[in-house]
Design a protein around this motif. Sequence first.
Motif, PDB file in Angstrom:
ATOM      1  N   GLU A  60       0.600  -0.813  -0.103  1.00  0.00           N
ATOM      2  CA  GLU A  60      -0.357   0.050  -0.289  1.00  0.00           C
ATOM      3  C   GLU A  60       0.871   1.344  -0.275  1.00  0.00           C
ATOM      4  N   ARG A  61       0.288   2.698  -0.800  1.00  0.00           N
ATOM      5  CA  ARG A  61       0.591   3.414  -0.740  1.00  0.00           C
ATOM      6  C   ARG A  61      -0.612   4.833  -0.393  1.00  0.00           C
ATOM      7  N   LEU A  62       0.545   5.685   0.345  1.00  0.00           N
ATOM      8  CA  LEU A  62      -0.514   6.591   0.535  1.00  0.00           C
ATOM      9  C   LEU A  62       0.657   8.071   0.271  1.00  0.00           C
ATOM     10  N   LYS A  63       0.562   8.480  -0.494  1.00  0.00           N
ATOM     11  CA  LYS A  63       1.648   9.715  -1.091  1.00  0.00           C
ATOM     12  C   LYS A  63       1.043  11.242  -0.995  1.00  0.00           C
ATOM     13  N   GLY A  64       1.243  12.720  -0.429  1.00  0.00           N
ATOM     14  CA  GLY A  64       0.671  13.216  -1.051  1.00  0.00           C
ATOM     15  C   GLY A  64       1.389  14.281   0.013  1.00  0.00           C
ATOM     16  N   ARG A  65       0.871  15.724  -0.661  1.00  0.00           N
ATOM     17  CA  ARG A  65       1.884  17.296  -0.829  1.00  0.00           C
ATOM     18  C   ARG A  65       1.171  17.949   0.314  1.00  0.00           C
ATOM     19  N   TRP A  66       1.383  18.387   1.848  1.00  0.00           N
ATOM     20  CA  TRP A  66       0.335  19.466   2.732  1.00  0.00           C
ATOM     21  C   TRP A  66       0.982  20.565   2.295  1.00  0.00           C
ATOM     22  N   SER A  68       2.072  23.230   3.463  1.00  0.00           N
ATOM     23  CA  SER A  68       3.079  23.690   3.600  1.00  0.00           C
ATOM     24  C   SER A  68       4.467  23.809   2.327  1.00  0.00           C
ATOM     25  N   GLY A  69       3.805  22.092   1.810  1.00  0.00           N
ATOM     26  CA  GLY A  69       5.120  22.185   0.476  1.00  0.00           C
ATOM     27  C   GLY A  69       5.692  20.480   1.155  1.00  0.00           C
ATOM     28  N   THR A  70       5.159  19.848   2.529  1.00  0.00           N
ATOM     29  CA  THR A  70       5.448  18.614   3.058  1.00  0.00           C
ATOM     30  C   THR A  70       5.255  17.972   2.256  1.00  0.00           C
ATOM     31  N   VAL A  71       6.307  16.428   1.996  1.00  0.00           N
ATOM     32  CA  VAL A  71       5.468  15.378   1.205  1.00  0.00           C
ATOM     33  C   VAL A  71       5.624  14.376   2.696  1.00  0.00           C
ATOM     34  N   SER A  72       4.572  13.605   2.634  1.00  0.00           N
ATOM     35  CA  SER A  72       4.350  12.940   3.521  1.00  0.00           C
ATOM     36  C   SER A  72       4.154  11.849   2.293  1.00  0.00           C
ATOM     37  N   ASP A  73       4.902   9.940   3.154  1.00  0.00           N
ATOM     38  CA  ASP A  73       4.731   9.355   2.419  1.00  0.00           C
ATOM     39  C   ASP A  73       4.599   7.669   2.902  1.00  0.00           C
ATOM     40  N   ASP A  92       7.038   2.327   6.497  1.00  0.00           N
ATOM     41  CA  ASP A  92       7.968   3.542   6.236  1.00  0.00           C
ATOM     42  C   ASP A  92       6.803   4.483   6.565  1.00  0.00           C
ATOM     43  N   MET A  93       7.484   5.594   7.328  1.00  0.00           N
ATOM     44  CA  MET A  93       7.115   6.779   6.918  1.00  0.00           C
ATOM     45  C   MET A  93       7.628   8.096   6.311  1.00  0.00           C
ATOM     46  N   HIS A  94       7.826   8.486   5.713  1.00  0.00           N
ATOM     47  CA  HIS A  94       8.883   9.620   5.010  1.00  0.00           C
ATOM     48  C   HIS A  94       8.160  11.056   4.978  1.00  0.00           C
ATOM     49  N   HIS A  95       8.815  11.854   5.187  1.00  0.00           N
ATOM     50  CA  HIS A  95       8.322  13.239   4.960  1.00  0.00           C
ATOM     51  C   HIS A  95       9.658  13.939   3.405  1.00  0.00           C
ATOM     52  N   LEU A 100      11.550   8.604   8.265  1.00  0.00           N
ATOM     53  CA  LEU A 100      11.248   9.268  10.305  1.00  0.00           C
ATOM     54  C   LEU A 100      11.042   7.852  11.092  1.00  0.00           C
ATOM     55  N   SER A 101      10.518   7.322  10.222  1.00  0.00           N
ATOM     56  CA  SER A 101      10.222   5.710  10.794  1.00  0.00           C
ATOM     57  C   SER A 101       9.841   4.369   9.515  1.00  0.00           C
ATOM     58  N   CYS A 102      10.087   3.555  10.676  1.00  0.00           N
ATOM     59  CA  CYS A 102       9.904   2.656  10.980  1.00  0.00           C
ATOM     60  C   CYS A 102       8.463   1.312  11.447  1.00  0.00           C
ATOM     61  N   SER A 103       7.295   1.327  11.146  1.00  0.00           N
ATOM     62  CA  SER A 103       6.489   0.366  12.408  1.00  0.00           C
ATOM     63  C   SER A 103       6.078  -1.004  11.719  1.00  0.00           C
TER      64      SER A 103
END
Length: 158
Positions: A60-66, A68-73, A92-95, A100-103
């Motif tokens: 699964e992937r969910l990627k978007g732009r806030w 503020s310009g920050t892209v969360s993935d 995994d969560m990326h900005h 940022l993290s692995c769960s």
Amino acid sequence: MTERSSHHDTFIIERDIDAPPNLVFFAWANADAKAQWFTAPADKWELIERHLDFREGGTERLKGRWQSGTVSDFTCEYRDIVPDQRIVYSYDMHHNDKRLSCSLATIEFTPNGQGTHLKLTEQVVHFDGYPTPEDRKTGTEKLIDMALAFIISQKAEV
């Protein structure tokens, strides 16, 4: 040189839902259903990519732009699925391409009278000075509550 660090955390979120386990499970398993609640406010966030291949070994992937310009993935792999009972996945969560993290997360759906007891357990490693690990639990609680609102709205339509 960038300082490296890791912070380990485990949290549990539990909710009782006035809906049967198959309906609660469906909210996670069906791509169209999950797109209704696993998202950010449309006025604050723009979708870049979304896909869900809900099966063991699927991703699964969910990627978007806030704004503020920050892209969360959010990138996920499903490890174990027992229909209407359990989902185990790692993610995994990326900005902005920074991990940022692995769960490892487990969601359990247990019959509770006419409803369901939902229990989410997450074991997370936050990397390299992630500022507030508590934000992960708070954000996950908000998503769970959005899922529950969706489930209740679907139950009302049945």
